[in-house]
Design a protein around this motif. Structure first.
Motif, PDB file in Angstrom:
ATOM      1  N   VAL A   1      -4.291   9.026   6.662  1.00  0.00           N
ATOM      2  CA  VAL A   1      -3.803   9.203   8.096  1.00  0.00           C
ATOM      3  C   VAL A   1      -5.034   9.082   9.115  1.00  0.00           C
ATOM      4  O   VAL A   1      -4.991   8.568  10.203  1.00  0.00           O
ATOM      5  CB  VAL A   1      -3.359  10.632   8.168  1.00  0.00           C
ATOM      6  N   LEU A   2      -6.338   9.456   8.670  1.00  0.00           N
ATOM      7  CA  LEU A   2      -7.398   9.498   9.825  1.00  0.00           C
ATOM      8  C   LEU A   2      -8.045   7.795   9.798  1.00  0.00           C
ATOM      9  O   LEU A   2      -8.408   7.451  10.715  1.00  0.00           O
ATOM     10  CB  LEU A   2      -8.538  10.430   9.241  1.00  0.00           C
ATOM     11  N   ARG A   3      -7.861   7.180   8.611  1.00  0.00           N
ATOM     12  CA  ARG A   3      -8.740   6.141   8.498  1.00  0.00           C
ATOM     13  C   ARG A   3      -7.633   4.688   8.362  1.00  0.00           C
ATOM     14  O   ARG A   3      -8.255   3.800   8.958  1.00  0.00           O
ATOM     15  CB  ARG A   3      -9.562   6.000   7.243  1.00  0.00           C
ATOM     16  N   ARG A   4      -6.730   5.045   7.940  1.00  0.00           N
ATOM     17  CA  ARG A   4      -5.459   3.893   7.964  1.00  0.00           C
ATOM     18  C   ARG A   4      -4.196   4.411   8.457  1.00  0.00           C
ATOM     19  O   ARG A   4      -3.264   4.484   7.383  1.00  0.00           O
ATOM     20  CB  ARG A   4      -5.375   3.266   6.824  1.00  0.00           C
TER      21      ARG A   4
ATOM     22  N   LEU B   1      -0.787   2.960   6.953  1.00  0.00           N
ATOM     23  CA  LEU B   1      -0.507   2.972   5.495  1.00  0.00           C
ATOM     24  C   LEU B   1       0.233   4.384   5.212  1.00  0.00           C
ATOM     25  O   LEU B   1       0.770   4.551   4.063  1.00  0.00           O
ATOM     26  CB  LEU B   1      -1.838   2.668   4.925  1.00  0.00           C
ATOM     27  N   ALA B   2       0.110   5.239   6.127  1.00  0.00           N
ATOM     28  CA  ALA B   2       0.672   6.638   5.651  1.00  0.00           C
ATOM     29  C   ALA B   2       1.726   7.204   6.668  1.00  0.00           C
ATOM     30  O   ALA B   2       1.718   8.042   7.677  1.00  0.00           O
ATOM     31  CB  ALA B   2      -0.451   7.627   5.578  1.00  0.00           C
TER      32      ALA B   2
ATOM     33  N   TYR C   1       0.805  -1.301  -0.011  1.00  0.00           N
ATOM     34  CA  TYR C   1       0.012   0.071  -0.090  1.00  0.00           C
ATOM     35  C   TYR C   1       0.807   1.393  -0.103  1.00  0.00           C
ATOM     36  O   TYR C   1       0.469   2.270  -0.518  1.00  0.00           O
ATOM     37  CB  TYR C   1      -0.928   0.089   1.138  1.00  0.00           C
ATOM     38  N   ALA C   2       1.886   1.411   0.746  1.00  0.00           N
ATOM     39  CA  ALA C   2       2.958   2.412   0.497  1.00  0.00           C
ATOM     40  C   ALA C   2       3.462   2.761  -0.943  1.00  0.00           C
ATOM     41  O   ALA C   2       3.340   3.723  -1.305  1.00  0.00           O
ATOM     42  CB  ALA C   2       4.073   2.185   1.444  1.00  0.00           C
ATOM     43  N   LEU C   3       3.730   1.450  -1.566  1.00  0.00           N
ATOM     44  CA  LEU C   3       4.148   1.505  -2.966  1.00  0.00           C
ATOM     45  C   LEU C   3       2.764   2.047  -3.954  1.00  0.00           C
ATOM     46  O   LEU C   3       3.049   2.728  -4.893  1.00  0.00           O
ATOM     47  CB  LEU C   3       4.696   0.215  -3.440  1.00  0.00           C
TER      48      LEU C   3
END
Length: 178
Positions: free
Chosen positions: A52-55, A58-59, A12-14
């Motif tokens: 940032v708020l939901r996952r 992943l950020a 997910y970062a990619l």
């Protein structure tokens, strides 16, 4: 952190980097030879704040800082200025993740809109204080409104297509029920 979770987070970062690269490409694509009379919404800022708020896993903040620093350099903005404001806004939102998970979506949307406004206001104020050229207020308002209006669409996409649960919604940080 288990191996599959680590690989999934890296994947997910990619995807985030790929989405940022595509957005940057379209920002740099010369569609006309004259300056535009409208400002496009900031898709990556919106996606970043939704993630940032939901996952939040992943950020990571380092990734967000690097992506927005690259944007600053390629879009010929003061290097690191917008990146710093975005990182400050992202960390503020990240600190509110557990509280925000129990609130209705409209409150989350208003919180994100307030942070986007604060980022834009701080950026404009800093440009004014150091006597740099500031974009017209009308363009910044279009940018602000467009970005805030896109937020629900990105929230829906993240909620539907990224299979991690929202932190604090039920049980542990993966969102799985105990």
């Amino acid at each position: 952190m288990s191996e599959p979770s680590l690989y999934r987070t890296g994947f997910y970062a990619l995807l985030y980097i790929l989405a940022s690269s595509i957005s940057l490409f379209f920002h740099l694509l010369p569609l006309t030879s004259t300056p535009g009379s409208w400002a496009a919404p900031d898709v990556i800022l919106c996606l970043t704040y939704v993630l940032v708020l939901r996952r939040p896993k992943l950020a990571p903040i380092g990734l967000v800082a690097i992506v927005f620093l690259v944007f600053d350099l390629f879009l010929m903005r003061p290097p690191g200025l917008m990146a710093a404001y975005v990182v400050i806004g992202a960390e503020f939102l990240r600190s509110r993740t557990r509280v925000n998970s129990e609130l209705p979506f409209l409150v989350e949307w208003a919180l994100a809109a307030g942070v986007i406004f604060a980022v834009l206001f701080g950026y404009r104020l800093t440009l004014l204080l150091v006597a740099l050229d500031v974009p017209r207020l009308g363009l910044d308002l279009q940018y602000l409104i467009g970005t805030v209006v896109l937020y629900p669409m990105f929230a829906l996409i993240v909620e539907r297509f990224i299979p991690f649960g929202k932190i604090g919604r039920s049980g542990d940080s993966t969102g799985q029920k105990p």
